[in-house]
Structures are given as structure tokens and as C-alpha cells.
Design an enzyme around this catalytic site. Structure first.
Site, PDB file in Angstrom:
ATOM      1  N   GLU A  29      -5.699  10.101   9.373  1.00 17.58           N
ATOM      2  CA  GLU A  29      -4.338   9.915   9.892  1.00 17.58           C
ATOM      3  C   GLU A  29      -4.016  10.897  11.014  1.00 17.58           C
ATOM      4  O   GLU A  29      -3.218  10.613  11.890  1.00 17.58           O
ATOM      5  CB  GLU A  29      -3.309  10.009   8.754  1.00 17.58           C
ATOM      6  CG  GLU A  29      -3.480   8.849   7.784  1.00 17.58           C
ATOM      7  CD  GLU A  29      -2.223   8.495   7.008  1.00 17.58           C
ATOM      8  OE1 GLU A  29      -1.224   9.236   7.087  1.00 17.58           O
ATOM      9  OE2 GLU A  29      -2.257   7.466   6.307  1.00 17.58           O
ATOM     10  N   ASP A  77       0.873  -1.168   0.000  1.00 18.34           N
ATOM     11  CA  ASP A  77       0.000   0.000   0.000  1.00 18.34           C
ATOM     12  C   ASP A  77       0.908   1.215   0.000  1.00 18.34           C
ATOM     13  O   ASP A  77       2.122   1.103   0.258  1.00 18.34           O
ATOM     14  CB  ASP A  77      -0.887   0.002   1.252  1.00 18.34           C
ATOM     15  CG  ASP A  77      -1.764   1.243   1.309  1.00 18.34           C
ATOM     16  OD1 ASP A  77      -2.378   1.584   0.282  1.00 18.34           O
ATOM     17  OD2 ASP A  77      -1.825   1.906   2.371  1.00 18.34           O
ATOM     18  N   SER A  78       0.342   2.386  -0.276  1.00 15.56           N
ATOM     19  CA  SER A  78       1.149   3.597  -0.212  1.00 15.56           C
ATOM     20  C   SER A  78       1.622   3.855   1.219  1.00 15.56           C
ATOM     21  O   SER A  78       2.578   4.599   1.424  1.00 15.56           O
ATOM     22  CB  SER A  78       0.330   4.782  -0.709  1.00 15.56           C
ATOM     23  OG  SER A  78      -0.892   4.851  -0.003  1.00 15.56           O
ATOM     24  N   CYS A  93      -3.736  -0.939  -2.128  1.00 15.15           N
ATOM     25  CA  CYS A  93      -3.994   0.482  -2.360  1.00 15.15           C
ATOM     26  C   CYS A  93      -4.953   0.651  -3.548  1.00 15.15           C
ATOM     27  O   CYS A  93      -4.692   0.123  -4.635  1.00 15.15           O
ATOM     28  CB  CYS A  93      -2.653   1.148  -2.659  1.00 15.15           C
ATOM     29  SG  CYS A  93      -2.765   2.887  -3.044  1.00 15.15           S
ATOM     30  N   CYS A 104     -11.110   3.416  -1.082  1.00 12.99           N
ATOM     31  CA  CYS A 104      -9.828   3.867  -0.517  1.00 12.99           C
ATOM     32  C   CYS A 104      -9.580   3.082   0.763  1.00 12.99           C
ATOM     33  O   CYS A 104     -10.518   2.819   1.527  1.00 12.99           O
ATOM     34  CB  CYS A 104      -9.889   5.365  -0.216  1.00 12.99           C
ATOM     35  SG  CYS A 104      -8.403   5.984   0.613  1.00 12.99           S
ATOM     36  N   HIS A 148      -8.421   3.829   3.554  1.00 13.31           N
ATOM     37  CA  HIS A 148      -8.697   4.454   4.845  1.00 13.31           C
ATOM     38  C   HIS A 148     -10.195   4.576   5.178  1.00 13.31           C
ATOM     39  O   HIS A 148     -10.545   4.722   6.338  1.00 13.31           O
ATOM     40  CB  HIS A 148      -8.131   5.881   4.857  1.00 13.31           C
ATOM     41  CG  HIS A 148      -6.649   5.958   4.902  1.00 13.31           C
ATOM     42  ND1 HIS A 148      -5.839   5.397   3.943  1.00 13.31           N
ATOM     43  CD2 HIS A 148      -5.812   6.549   5.810  1.00 13.31           C
ATOM     44  CE1 HIS A 148      -4.570   5.651   4.247  1.00 13.31           C
ATOM     45  NE2 HIS A 148      -4.536   6.345   5.365  1.00 13.31           N
TER      46      HIS A 148
END
Ligand code: DGL
Length: 272
Positions: A153, A11-12, A74, A185, A187
Site C-alpha cells: 500500500e 474486503d477490509s 478478504c 491475502c 494483496h
């Protein structure tokens, strides 16, 4: 004899842990190597060329660890780079987009589906195209939500400011009477409570992590894919790699999941 496979996932950054958690729930006897490209995160506002290059470099690193299956956790990388990765590497490659699209197409009743994701994911048009390809007559409404990742985050996921931003981003969906909302996404599952409150109880929320985990299980079940390749003698403890100092990966990762992460190794050589 039980087949043990080694799964590489990238993932990023830290968000892909939402996918890791689901995949390991479905494949508890397999081994996982996770790479978070924290030095170059976020991917969501970057160009297609850059995202493809990063994805190839991340995959090359994981393939050098002798993995049997590559999972692109991702959404941004899955949207932009999956075809390239599939053509470049000769092991099975699974992204999050296709399984999510299949699930959304299955659950929608009125064929009006909303998709949210990073700018790059939404601009790629991949979710929109794949949904329209497998569901004739689908009306797909897509909305980039670039503020969601930093809000999560930076620990604002349960604050009033997030509530207001969720309201703003989801406004078009409420007007368009979607019955399914795809969280495109890594997140966004962490904002699901606020998204649910805003979108209401009648809209089905699709979390691609679960769909991806089911797809991984299916690939593993197709033993022919692995018989020549799978080498793992048994389950090994999870391994975590990042491309920058692991401190914030650990901090955010542990906060997201309430778990203690083991040793996180930093690899810097290729990731700049
Ligand atoms: N992992 C990215 C995704 O799922 C979100 C974070 C980023 O922009 O890199 O699209």
C-alpha cells in the site's frame, strides 16, 4: 433468457479489487457492488470476534442493496467469518479460502504446500485444516507475512526492502521443499514478481482470486440457486462503497490496476 445477477463483494479495504478484477473477467455480464471497509482496515491483526462482527456488518450492508450472491474477497474475513455468514444470511455466500484450497490440492505433486497470509488468517488455522481435510497426507507450512500489506500500500512493492522481507518470510518454505505456494491475502498477487524470484520457477503459485472467480461462475451456473432471487433486469455499472474518505482507496486502487474508478460513495453509519 440470460440470468443477470447482482454480486456484492466486500474486503477490509482496497485489496479485494484483485478479486473483483478476476470475478468480473469470468462474469462479465453481471453487476457488482463492492464495499471496502477502509475505516477499520486492516483486519489482519484484529481478534476473531472483531473480524466476525465487521464481516456481519459489511454483509448486512450489501444484502440491503438486494444482492443475489455475496463474495467475501478478504482472506482474513473468509477464514474467520465464512461459517457465520453462511448461517446468518439466506443467499449464497462464497469466500476465497475453499476455492483456493481446492486449486492448491489439485496442482501439488508432492503434497507439500506453503500458505502465506495475515496474522489472523494464519493463526485461525483454516487454510491448514481445509488443505489437510481434502488432501490426505498433505504437509502444510504456514507463514504470516504482516509486513506485506503496508509495503504494497505504501508503494514499496518493487523496492529492495520488499525483496529482503520476501526473502526472510519465504525462507522456511525453501528449506521445506514445498512445490505449491498459496497466496492467502488479497494483496499478495501484487508482490508475485518478487515472490516468484525468491521461491524459484519450480513452485506453483496459487492465486485464489482466479479460483474464486471460477467458483462464482459455477454457483451462477447452478441456476436453481437464483431463479427465485435474481431480480436484476440487466447489468448495472459497478458501484463502489467505502467506510472512510474515498481518497486513498481511489489512489491505491487506481495505482494497483491502472484504471479509473467511478464515483466512490462513503457510508459511515454502521462502520465504527
Ligand atoms: N484483505 C486482507 C486479507 O486478504 C488484507 C488486509 C487486512 O489486513 O485487512 O486478508
Amino acid at each position: 433468457m440470460t440470468l443477470h445477477i447482482k454480486i456484492g463483494m466486500f474486503d477490509s479495504g482496497v485489496g479485494g479489487l484483485t478479486v473483483l478484477r478476476e470475478v468480473e473477467r469470468f462474469l462479465p455480464t453481471d453487476s457488482f457492488i463492492y464495499f471496502g471497509d477502509t475505516a477499520r482496515c486492516p483486519y489482519g491483526g484484529k481478534s476473531n470476534t472483531t473480524i466476525i462482527r465487521y464481516s456481519i456488518e459489511n454483509s448486512t450492508f450489501l444484502i440491503k442493496q438486494d444482492i443475489d450472491l455475496l463474495i467475501v474477497a478478504c482472506h482474513t474475513a473468509s477464514s474467520l467469518a465464512l461459517d457465520t455468514l453462511t448461517k446468518t444470511f439466506n443467499i449464497p455466500v462464497l469466500g476465497v479460502v475453499r476455492p483456493a484450497v481446492a486449486l492448491a490440492a489439485k496442482v501439488t505433486q508432492n503434497k507439500r504446500i506453503g500458505v502465506i497470509g495475515t496474522k489472523a488468517t494464519i493463526q485461525s488455522g483454516v487454510y491448514q485444516k481445509e488443505l489437510s481435510d481434502i488432501l490426505s497426507g498433505a504437509v502444510v507450512l504456514a507463514q504470516a507475512c504482516p509486513l506485506f500489506v503496508p509495503l504494497i500500500e505504501e508503494q514499496f512493492a518493487n523496492e529492495t526492502i520488499s525483496k529482503l522481507i520476501v526473502k526472510e518470510y519465504l525462507k522456511p518454505f525453501k528449506e521445506e521443499k514445498i512445490d505449491t505456494l498459496l497466496l492467502g491475502c488479497t494483496h499478495y498477487p501484487l508482490l508475485e514478481r518478487l515472490i516468484r524470484e525468491e521461491i524459484g520457477p519450480d513452485v506453483q503459485i496459487v492465486n485464489p482470486a482466479t479460483a474464486c472467480a471460477q467458483a462464482a461462475l459455477k454457483i451462477k451456473g447452478d441456476a436453481a440457486v437464483f431463479t427465485k432471487q435474481a431480480r436484476s433486469p440487466g447489468k448495472i455499472p459497478h458501484q463502489f462503497f467505502v467506510s472512510d474518505d474515498p481518497h486513498s482507496f481511489r489512489q491505491i486502487g487506481e495505482r494497483f490496476f491502472g484504471i479509473e474508478l467511478p464515483v466512490i460513495q462513503t457510508v459511515t453509519s454502521t462502520f465504527h
